[in-house]
Design a protein around this motif. Sequence first.
Motif, mmCIF file in Angstrom:
data_model
loop_
_atom_site.group_PDB
_atom_site.id
_atom_site.type_symbol
_atom_site.label_atom_id
_atom_site.label_comp_id
_atom_site.label_asym_id
_atom_site.label_seq_id
_atom_site.Cartn_x
_atom_site.Cartn_y
_atom_site.Cartn_z
ATOM 1 N N PRO A 1 0.794 -1.226 0.000
ATOM 2 C CA PRO A 1 0.000 0.000 0.000
ATOM 3 C C PRO A 1 0.829 1.280 0.000
ATOM 4 C CG PRO A 1 0.049 -0.934 2.198
ATOM 5 C CD PRO A 1 0.741 -1.925 1.294
ATOM 6 N N PHE A 2 2.159 1.145 0.172
ATOM 7 C CA PHE A 2 3.023 2.310 0.223
ATOM 8 C C PHE A 2 4.054 2.221 -0.898
ATOM 9 C CE2 PHE A 2 1.725 1.072 4.562
ATOM 10 C CZ PHE A 2 0.820 2.085 4.792
ATOM 11 N N PHE A 3 4.988 3.143 -0.933
ATOM 12 C CA PHE A 3 5.949 3.183 -2.020
ATOM 13 C C PHE A 3 6.892 1.982 -1.985
ATOM 14 C CE2 PHE A 3 5.955 8.149 -1.962
ATOM 15 C CZ PHE A 3 4.625 8.141 -2.344
ATOM 16 N N LEU A 4 7.359 1.584 -3.159
ATOM 17 C CA LEU A 4 8.483 0.663 -3.310
ATOM 18 C C LEU A 4 9.533 1.380 -4.143
ATOM 19 C CD1 LEU A 4 6.685 -2.718 -4.140
ATOM 20 C CD2 LEU A 4 7.685 -2.021 -1.963
ATOM 21 N N GLY A 5 10.777 0.917 -4.029
ATOM 22 C CA GLY A 5 11.767 1.668 -4.772
ATOM 23 C C GLY A 5 13.072 0.973 -5.014
ATOM 24 N N GLY A 6 13.968 1.728 -5.556
ATOM 25 C CA GLY A 6 15.267 1.325 -6.039
ATOM 26 C C GLY A 6 15.584 2.355 -7.101
ATOM 27 N N GLU A 7 16.076 1.921 -8.234
ATOM 28 C CA GLU A 7 16.321 2.870 -9.322
ATOM 29 C C GLU A 7 15.008 3.525 -9.772
ATOM 30 O OE1 GLU A 7 19.483 2.268 -12.520
ATOM 31 O OE2 GLU A 7 17.622 1.828 -13.604
ATOM 32 N N GLU A 8 13.916 2.756 -9.681
ATOM 33 C CA GLU A 8 12.591 3.290 -9.994
ATOM 34 C C GLU A 8 11.746 3.290 -8.729
ATOM 35 O OE1 GLU A 8 9.117 2.600 -13.332
ATOM 36 O OE2 GLU A 8 10.129 0.832 -12.514
ATOM 37 N N ILE A 9 11.228 4.442 -8.364
ATOM 38 C CA ILE A 9 10.328 4.501 -7.220
ATOM 39 C C ILE A 9 8.914 4.290 -7.736
ATOM 40 C CG2 ILE A 9 10.155 7.042 -7.315
ATOM 41 C CD1 ILE A 9 9.854 6.939 -4.222
ATOM 42 N N LEU A 10 8.212 3.323 -7.140
ATOM 43 C CA LEU A 10 6.842 3.010 -7.534
ATOM 44 C C LEU A 10 5.892 3.745 -6.602
ATOM 45 C CD1 LEU A 10 7.186 -0.806 -8.257
ATOM 46 C CD2 LEU A 10 7.200 1.081 -9.886
ATOM 47 N N HIS B 1 3.668 14.265 4.445
ATOM 48 C CA HIS B 1 4.444 14.138 5.685
ATOM 49 C C HIS B 1 4.861 12.684 5.920
ATOM 50 C CE1 HIS B 1 3.575 18.302 6.528
ATOM 51 N NE2 HIS B 1 2.269 18.070 6.411
ATOM 52 N N PHE B 2 3.982 11.732 5.601
ATOM 53 C CA PHE B 2 4.376 10.320 5.645
ATOM 54 C C PHE B 2 5.444 10.047 4.587
ATOM 55 C CE2 PHE B 2 0.490 7.941 7.625
ATOM 56 C CZ PHE B 2 0.487 8.832 8.692
ATOM 57 N N SER B 3 5.261 10.646 3.414
ATOM 58 C CA SER B 3 6.161 10.369 2.288
ATOM 59 C C SER B 3 7.551 10.974 2.491
ATOM 60 C CB SER B 3 5.540 10.905 0.992
ATOM 61 O OG SER B 3 4.309 10.265 0.726
ATOM 62 N N THR C 1 9.409 7.969 3.348
ATOM 63 C CA THR C 1 9.440 6.872 2.373
ATOM 64 C C THR C 1 10.190 7.223 1.103
ATOM 65 O OG1 THR C 1 7.236 7.538 1.608
ATOM 66 C CG2 THR C 1 7.342 5.756 3.207
ATOM 67 N N VAL C 2 10.149 8.467 0.661
ATOM 68 C CA VAL C 2 10.829 8.826 -0.593
ATOM 69 C C VAL C 2 12.337 8.679 -0.452
ATOM 70 C CG1 VAL C 2 11.323 10.703 -2.208
ATOM 71 C CG2 VAL C 2 8.973 10.281 -1.479
ATOM 72 N N GLN C 3 12.918 9.245 0.598
ATOM 73 C CA GLN C 3 14.371 9.100 0.755
ATOM 74 C C GLN C 3 14.735 7.659 1.103
ATOM 75 O OE1 GLN C 3 16.087 8.512 3.768
ATOM 76 N NE2 GLN C 3 14.323 8.613 5.156
ATOM 77 N N HIS C 4 13.829 6.924 1.767
ATOM 78 C CA HIS C 4 14.051 5.509 2.074
ATOM 79 C C HIS C 4 14.207 4.706 0.783
ATOM 80 C CE1 HIS C 4 13.134 1.815 4.622
ATOM 81 N NE2 HIS C 4 12.935 1.353 3.402
ATOM 82 N N GLU C 5 13.380 5.010 -0.217
ATOM 83 C CA GLU C 5 13.410 4.248 -1.463
ATOM 84 C C GLU C 5 14.470 4.728 -2.440
ATOM 85 O OE1 GLU C 5 11.814 1.651 -1.442
ATOM 86 O OE2 GLU C 5 10.197 1.945 -0.006
ATOM 87 N N LEU C 6 14.816 6.009 -2.422
ATOM 88 C CA LEU C 6 15.716 6.555 -3.439
ATOM 89 C C LEU C 6 17.115 6.835 -2.879
ATOM 90 C CD1 LEU C 6 13.244 8.874 -5.388
ATOM 91 C CD2 LEU C 6 14.201 6.695 -6.127
ATOM 92 N N GLU D 1 16.524 7.123 8.215
ATOM 93 C CA GLU D 1 15.383 7.799 8.828
ATOM 94 C C GLU D 1 15.755 8.280 10.231
ATOM 95 O OE1 GLU D 1 11.607 5.758 8.542
ATOM 96 O OE2 GLU D 1 12.254 4.712 6.733
ATOM 97 N N MET D 2 16.493 7.457 10.968
ATOM 98 C CA MET D 2 16.933 7.829 12.314
ATOM 99 C C MET D 2 17.961 8.960 12.264
ATOM 100 S SD MET D 2 17.534 4.050 13.960
ATOM 101 C CE MET D 2 16.182 3.011 14.494
ATOM 102 N N ASN D 3 18.935 8.814 11.383
ATOM 103 C CA ASN D 3 20.014 9.787 11.302
ATOM 104 C C ASN D 3 19.494 11.149 10.840
ATOM 105 O OD1 ASN D 3 22.593 10.832 11.397
ATOM 106 N ND2 ASN D 3 23.331 9.754 9.582
ATOM 107 N N LEU D 4 18.607 11.141 9.837
ATOM 108 C CA LEU D 4 18.053 12.403 9.346
ATOM 109 C C LEU D 4 17.154 13.054 10.397
ATOM 110 C CD1 LEU D 4 17.276 11.486 5.621
ATOM 111 C CD2 LEU D 4 19.125 12.933 6.487
ATOM 112 N N TRP D 5 16.471 12.240 11.174
ATOM 113 C CA TRP D 5 15.689 12.795 12.290
ATOM 114 C C TRP D 5 16.609 13.557 13.237
ATOM 115 C CZ3 TRP D 5 10.600 12.760 14.250
ATOM 116 C CH2 TRP D 5 10.480 13.106 15.585
ATOM 117 N N ASP D 6 17.717 12.935 13.605
ATOM 118 C CA ASP D 6 18.661 13.571 14.531
ATOM 119 C C ASP D 6 19.195 14.880 13.976
ATOM 120 O OD1 ASP D 6 18.330 11.417 16.192
ATOM 121 O OD2 ASP D 6 20.257 10.473 15.718
ATOM 122 N N LYS D 7 19.279 14.980 12.659
ATOM 123 C CA LYS D 7 19.876 16.163 12.030
ATOM 124 C C LYS D 7 18.833 17.212 11.651
ATOM 125 C CE LYS D 7 24.139 14.070 10.340
ATOM 126 N NZ LYS D 7 24.195 13.086 11.418
ATOM 127 N N GLY D 8 17.589 17.017 12.068
ATOM 128 C CA GLY D 8 16.575 18.036 11.852
ATOM 129 C C GLY D 8 15.942 18.034 10.480
#
Length: 561
Positions: free
Chosen positions: A342-351, A374-376, A379-384, A419-426
């Motif tokens: 139900p959410f994004f999938l990714g790699g070279e192509e983000i679905l 806000h959810f995305s 997920t966007v940086q997670h996939e790409l 996701e954790m590291n970017l959270w720490d960095k604001g």
Amino acid sequence: MKLRLLSLFLFFMVTAGHGQNVAELIQQFSEDKYALYRKYPVQESKAYYTRFNLFYEGYRNVLKNLPYESLTAEAKVDYVLLQNQIEKEAYFHSLDEQKFDEVSSVLKFATPLYAFVEQRATGKTVNSPQTAQDFEDMTKAIAKAKETFAKAPFNSWQKADKAKLVVKSLQSALHESFDFYKGYDPQFTWWTVKPFHKLDSSLTAYASFLKDNYQNTSVKDDGSGIIGKPIGKSALLKSLELEFIPYSPEELIAIAQQQFAWCDAEMLKASQEMGFGNDWKAALEKVKGSYVAPGEQPAMVFGLATEAIRFLETNDLVTIPPLAKETWRMGMMSPAAQKINPFFLGGEEILISYPTNTMEHGEKLMSMRGNNPHFSRATVQHELIPGHHLQQYMQSRYKPYRSAFYTPFWTEGWALYWEMNLWDKGFAKSPEDRIGMLFWRMHRCARIIFSLSYHLEKMTPQQCIDFLVSRVGHEYANAEAEVRRSFTAGYDPLYQVSYMIGGLQLYALRKELVASGKMKEKDFHDRILKENGIPIEFVRAILIGEKLSPGYKSRWKFAQP
């Protein structure tokens, strides 16, 4: 096979002092394995299981005879990784073989069919009249077999399902073999077409019969319609050992609960900033309602991807090759695929997961709400970038032979770590952004709890769905799709555990090496990517220069339950 193993042994005895040659052995292991997959198309057969037992034993012997102490440090890592990979594959192969043996009698009459498939592999001329008779005889044998098994149903639906797979595996190979000769060989075509179609119909009906031929005391569906196969505690413990995770399922659930508590506290802070007090679910509902209009989702995804790359480069966090930035692209996920993902999938192509005009009104709203900006943001940086696309780009270019050691703890752990590291960095700019990112972190905590509890047979699929809705705040349809994906889409039983646990491994390793000043952060991230996807305990061993011995077992306690 013996000549092949002897040649491998002699080659590595002569040249094993060079680390590259262990890498070549790993590559040969992978290629030999896939060659055997192609050679033995009936994977639910005794011939297949026996051949792979010989394959694994042969490579065990090659490793045993390598002069381990003369290997380079890198080659020693590869040696232990290959040793573990052989044991991992052989263990699950043996479990599958045991299940096959329990039901193999459903095809005890099928020797001529196996022989026909073997003949086709080398293109031997077929005795067409005899083959036609064999097809006729097998059709009659199936009718008798159904009568026999109807009187003695399986004691579990899992065995019934395995029996169905055994029949379907042979039937698939039979189809391919028949098509190979049909039309090309006029004698074969003249004799066998009608007997084949009768046999094929009988096999289809037989497989369907076997699938449902189990005792009524064996519960298959808890009402959710999601039917998986819990593997039990023993297999979970062995799986964790082979993934180099030195914790029990119960300890991992306790770790997830600790992470949940942190998320709860942060959710309350964000909720209070938004004016909802301690009612974080009300704040979450507000965030879900921020979805973009139909047609605007691709532009939103592009903006978030660009922002993430700019943030990484501005803060000099990881090397991003120009071609990696240039080559990612988008695709749209079909409505059918969204029922599983139900959410994004990714790699070279983000679905991109977002509604189409063919979906029901309620399905549209759930998809839009579950993929809001806000959810995305997570997920966007997670996939790409810096997630899966950057991972895959680097994996194909640095030590690609290590793809044999694929582990979701590295693959999904890396993306979750960011996701954790970017959270720490604001990276989250507003309380709404934080709620969006926290939703996903809570989701990963929940995955550990519900997936392990399911495989320990302490939660049913319906209870898992309800848990995601009540504890994390999922839309019901999205929760249902998530559970369906977890248990019926062919994922490893530890896959859902790997996100948070792999992320915690890398987070702990960053604290050990970067926070202590032993490595610069960018160098740390670049090095992880260039070592390719291996168990994270081995990444640590490489980075700290730990000496490994053959048969190395996990002992790195990266989190406290």
